[in-house]
Design a protein around this motif. Structure first.
Motif, PDB file in Angstrom:
ATOM      1  N   LEU A  19     -33.869  13.073   8.412  1.00  0.00           N
ATOM      2  CA  LEU A  19     -34.229  12.381   7.181  1.00  0.00           C
ATOM      3  C   LEU A  19     -34.954  13.305   6.205  1.00  0.00           C
ATOM      4  N   LEU A  20     -35.427  14.448   6.701  1.00  0.00           N
ATOM      5  CA  LEU A  20     -36.011  15.472   5.836  1.00  0.00           C
ATOM      6  C   LEU A  20     -34.975  16.590   5.715  1.00  0.00           C
ATOM      7  N   GLU A  21     -33.858  16.228   5.091  1.00  0.00           N
ATOM      8  CA  GLU A  21     -32.711  17.148   5.067  1.00  0.00           C
ATOM      9  C   GLU A  21     -33.002  18.431   4.308  1.00  0.00           C
ATOM     10  N   ASP A  22     -33.946  18.392   3.362  1.00  0.00           N
ATOM     11  CA  ASP A  22     -34.279  19.589   2.598  1.00  0.00           C
ATOM     12  C   ASP A  22     -34.982  20.626   3.474  1.00  0.00           C
ATOM     13  N   PHE A  23     -35.970  20.178   4.237  1.00  0.00           N
ATOM     14  CA  PHE A  23     -36.673  21.093   5.149  1.00  0.00           C
ATOM     15  C   PHE A  23     -35.752  21.541   6.281  1.00  0.00           C
ATOM     16  N   GLU A  24     -34.884  20.640   6.716  1.00  0.00           N
ATOM     17  CA  GLU A  24     -33.970  20.985   7.813  1.00  0.00           C
ATOM     18  C   GLU A  24     -33.024  22.117   7.414  1.00  0.00           C
ATOM     19  N   ILE A  25     -32.406  22.022   6.240  1.00  0.00           N
ATOM     20  CA  ILE A  25     -31.438  23.054   5.872  1.00  0.00           C
ATOM     21  C   ILE A  25     -32.122  24.386   5.593  1.00  0.00           C
ATOM     22  N   SER A  26     -33.319  24.354   4.983  1.00  0.00           N
ATOM     23  CA  SER A  26     -34.017  25.620   4.749  1.00  0.00           C
ATOM     24  C   SER A  26     -34.438  26.261   6.070  1.00  0.00           C
ATOM     25  N   THR A  27     -34.817  25.426   7.062  1.00  0.00           N
ATOM     26  CA  THR A  27     -35.167  25.962   8.380  1.00  0.00           C
ATOM     27  C   THR A  27     -33.952  26.561   9.061  1.00  0.00           C
ATOM     28  N   ARG A  28     -32.812  25.892   8.967  1.00  0.00           N
ATOM     29  CA  ARG A  28     -31.584  26.434   9.564  1.00  0.00           C
ATOM     30  C   ARG A  28     -31.214  27.772   8.927  1.00  0.00           C
ATOM     31  N   ILE A  29     -31.428  27.890   7.628  1.00  0.00           N
ATOM     32  CA  ILE A  29     -31.153  29.156   6.936  1.00  0.00           C
ATOM     33  C   ILE A  29     -32.088  30.245   7.440  1.00  0.00           C
ATOM     34  N   LEU A  30     -33.368  29.913   7.589  1.00  0.00           N
ATOM     35  CA  LEU A  30     -34.347  30.892   8.074  1.00  0.00           C
ATOM     36  C   LEU A  30     -34.054  31.316   9.508  1.00  0.00           C
ATOM     37  N   LEU A  31     -33.591  30.387  10.332  1.00  0.00           N
ATOM     38  CA  LEU A  31     -33.288  30.706  11.726  1.00  0.00           C
ATOM     39  C   LEU A  31     -32.080  31.624  11.861  1.00  0.00           C
ATOM     40  N   LYS A  32     -31.306  31.753  10.781  1.00  0.00           N
ATOM     41  CA  LYS A  32     -30.188  32.699  10.764  1.00  0.00           C
ATOM     42  C   LYS A  32     -30.604  34.044  10.169  1.00  0.00           C
ATOM     43  N   ASP A  33     -31.932  34.230  10.026  1.00  0.00           N
ATOM     44  CA  ASP A  33     -32.506  35.464   9.478  1.00  0.00           C
ATOM     45  C   ASP A  33     -32.085  35.704   8.029  1.00  0.00           C
ATOM     46  N   LYS A  34     -31.870  34.600   7.308  1.00  0.00           N
ATOM     47  CA  LYS A  34     -31.564  34.697   5.886  1.00  0.00           C
ATOM     48  C   LYS A  34     -32.819  34.420   5.073  1.00  0.00           C
ATOM     49  N   LYS A  35     -32.795  34.814   3.812  1.00  0.00           N
ATOM     50  CA  LYS A  35     -33.989  34.811   2.986  1.00  0.00           C
ATOM     51  C   LYS A  35     -34.077  33.566   2.107  1.00  0.00           C
ATOM     52  N   THR A  36     -35.295  33.018   2.005  1.00  0.00           N
ATOM     53  CA  THR A  36     -35.570  31.920   1.087  1.00  0.00           C
ATOM     54  C   THR A  36     -36.718  32.325   0.160  1.00  0.00           C
ATOM     55  N   ALA A  37     -36.877  31.596  -0.945  1.00  0.00           N
ATOM     56  CA  ALA A  37     -37.930  31.941  -1.909  1.00  0.00           C
ATOM     57  C   ALA A  37     -38.405  30.698  -2.641  1.00  0.00           C
ATOM     58  N   PHE A  38     -39.640  30.743  -3.090  1.00  0.00           N
ATOM     59  CA  PHE A  38     -40.220  29.714  -3.960  1.00  0.00           C
ATOM     60  C   PHE A  38     -40.365  30.311  -5.347  1.00  0.00           C
ATOM     61  N   VAL A  39     -39.892  29.573  -6.371  1.00  0.00           N
ATOM     62  CA  VAL A  39     -39.912  30.075  -7.746  1.00  0.00           C
ATOM     63  C   VAL A  39     -40.811  29.148  -8.577  1.00  0.00           C
ATOM     64  N   PRO A  40     -42.092  29.481  -8.736  1.00  0.00           N
ATOM     65  CA  PRO A  40     -43.053  28.556  -9.359  1.00  0.00           C
ATOM     66  C   PRO A  40     -42.864  28.348 -10.848  1.00  0.00           C
ATOM     67  N   ASP A  41     -42.191  29.272 -11.539  1.00  0.00           N
ATOM     68  CA  ASP A  41     -42.023  29.085 -12.983  1.00  0.00           C
ATOM     69  C   ASP A  41     -40.714  28.382 -13.334  1.00  0.00           C
ATOM     70  N   VAL A  42     -40.018  27.878 -12.332  1.00  0.00           N
ATOM     71  CA  VAL A  42     -38.872  26.992 -12.531  1.00  0.00           C
ATOM     72  C   VAL A  42     -39.315  25.592 -12.113  1.00  0.00           C
ATOM     73  N   LEU A  43     -39.083  24.614 -12.989  1.00  0.00           N
ATOM     74  CA  LEU A  43     -39.660  23.285 -12.779  1.00  0.00           C
ATOM     75  C   LEU A  43     -38.583  22.210 -12.818  1.00  0.00           C
ATOM     76  N   VAL A  44     -38.638  21.306 -11.844  1.00  0.00           N
ATOM     77  CA  VAL A  44     -37.796  20.119 -11.854  1.00  0.00           C
ATOM     78  C   VAL A  44     -38.711  18.906 -11.941  1.00  0.00           C
ATOM     79  N   TYR A  45     -38.359  17.970 -12.827  1.00  0.00           N
ATOM     80  CA  TYR A  45     -39.147  16.755 -13.012  1.00  0.00           C
ATOM     81  C   TYR A  45     -38.456  15.591 -12.306  1.00  0.00           C
TER      82      TYR A  45
END
Length: 416
Positions: A233-259
């Motif tokens: 039910l937390l599909e957003d955290f699940e997919i990012s975790t699966r990506i990280l477990l494949k040794d792929k890179k993720t990033a947080f972009v603080p100056d991009v904003l979604v309302y």
């Protein structure tokens, strides 16, 4: 008595750890500003799952396409995934589909429909793979909710983030509320603008930036599986975790904003957060062991496991704080009784943490000092709501209730 001491001990050290980490997040450097130039060699697909969004869907689509860039840029496509809506959303989408270029509607039916947001997104990504003729390395897929809004400038910034880093698989934007008209909406805005943003920024430094619902972007070549999204039910955290477990890179972009639209009513808020809390338990069950055994750094693993366990930890901390408060009150009323120092320390650390966070919110957002002070009181009301949230989440997790229960936002709430 032993069990009570264990609970209080866990609460004290968890509160102390949370306080220390919250202070630490403030000192992590923030990513430099991102360029927003249009890159013609990239194609962007925005996926929007739709389930009974008739009150907001027309405004969402028209706002998206009325952005001046869309009148002459053909590189951005909007894909609506209608998960068998029953409130008239389907008819609205059919009419809008005739009006706008680069607008695609996927109409799902039973038995595939209404099996979770992840399944709806999988249908959307399958459509992209079947119809995309662009280089997958230069094809970016974004996920934005049907009640949310992101400007073309910020979408372009996300494309630039991927262009600057060939190894980047997923990027998460910062999230804020479209408006804040009552105490509950204000505290949701505070939660996303300050604690969540600081946490994501810390994760970015640890190397485990996570998906946070709205404003996720992926490189298509890194979504190679037929069904990238799982059933948590937390599909957003699940997919990012699966990506990280494949040794792929993720990033947080603080100056991009979604309302996004806030939840205005307590009942709907509890329903939404219970789903999120249950989702963290889903991720713990599905990915906990794999996370511990992964190649991620110690700090990243620790933060991720604590997050997956946050449903239980939050409940323990809140109950222990209530018990400590009652003990202190009794200590003032009963002769020859004084509450232990660690009970008092737990409450003081919690209060200091709230005050620290509210100060940051006051710095980021143009609110009055009286509104900031009021947030301290509201925040404790907000915390008390975690008790029913956790109880519902744990019950649903144990009984296997795992459906995508939509939460009403904004206009939809006012119509109920």
């Amino acid at each position: 008595m032993l069990i009570l001491k264990i609970i209080l001990g866990i609460s004290f050290f968890a509160t102390l750890f949370t306080f220390a980490m919250s202070i630490a997040t403030f000192f992590f450097s923030v990513r430099k500003s991102t360029p927003d130039q249009f890159l013609s060699d990239y194609k962007v697909y925005i996926l929007m799952p739709v389930l009974n969004e008739s009150s907001v869907i027309k405004d969402t689509v028209e706002r998206f396409f009325n952005d001046s860039y869309y009148s002459y840029k053909n590189n951005v496509h909007l894909i609506m995934i209608d998960d068998r809506s029953t409130d008239g959303s389907t008819d609205i989408l059919r009419n809008l589909n005739r009006k706008f270029h680069n607008f695609h509607v996927i109409k799902r039916t039973f038995p595939a429909a209404q099996n979770g947001k992840g399944e709806a997104l999988n249908a959307g990504i399958q459509y992209v793979k079947e119809n995309n003729t662009w280089d997958p390395e230069k094809t970016i897929v974004g996920v934005i909710d049907a009640d949310a809004y992101m400007t073309i400038v910020d979408i372009n910034k996300m494309v630039n983030v991927f262009d600057q880093d060939d190894e980047l698989a997923m990027a998460q934007s910062r999230v804020a509320m479209l408006q804040a008209n009552n105490w509950l909406e204000t505290l949701q805005d505070f939660e996303f603008v300050v604690p969540n943003s600081l946490l994501q920024n810390m994760r970015d430094h640890f190397g485990n930036a996570a998906g946070a619902g709205n404003g996720q972007f992926f490189r298509l070549s890194d979504l190679s599986e037929r069904t990238p999204w799982g059933n948590a039910l937390l599909e957003d955290f699940e997919i990012s975790t699966r990506i990280l477990l494949k040794d792929k890179k993720t990033a947080f972009v603080p100056d991009v904003l979604v309302y996004q639209e806030p939840v205005s009513k307590v009942k709907n808020f509890i329903k939404q957060r219970a789903r999120w809390a249950q989702g963290s338990l889903d991720c713990l069950k599905l990915l906990g062991k794999k996370t511990v055994a992964s190649n991620l750094g110690f700090a990243a693993k620790t933060e991720m496991i604590l997050f997956m366990c946050s449903t239980f930890l939050s409940f323990i901390i809140i109950l222990a704080n209530i018990f400590s408060l009652v003990s202190i009150i009794l200590g003032l009323a009963v002769v020859n009784y004084s509450a232990p120092w660690w009970m008092i320390s737990t409450l003081l650390l919690g209060l200091l943490l709230v005050i620290f966070s509210i100060i940051q919110y006051y710095r980021y957002i143009n609110i009055s000092i009286f509104q900031a002070i009021g947030c301290v009181f509201y925040f404790y009301v907000y915390i008390i709501l975690i008790i029913p949230i956790v109880l519902i989440a744990v019950w649903n997790f144990i009984t296997g209730h795992n459906s995508w229960d939509k939460t009403s936002h904004g206009l939809k709430e006012s119509e109920e």
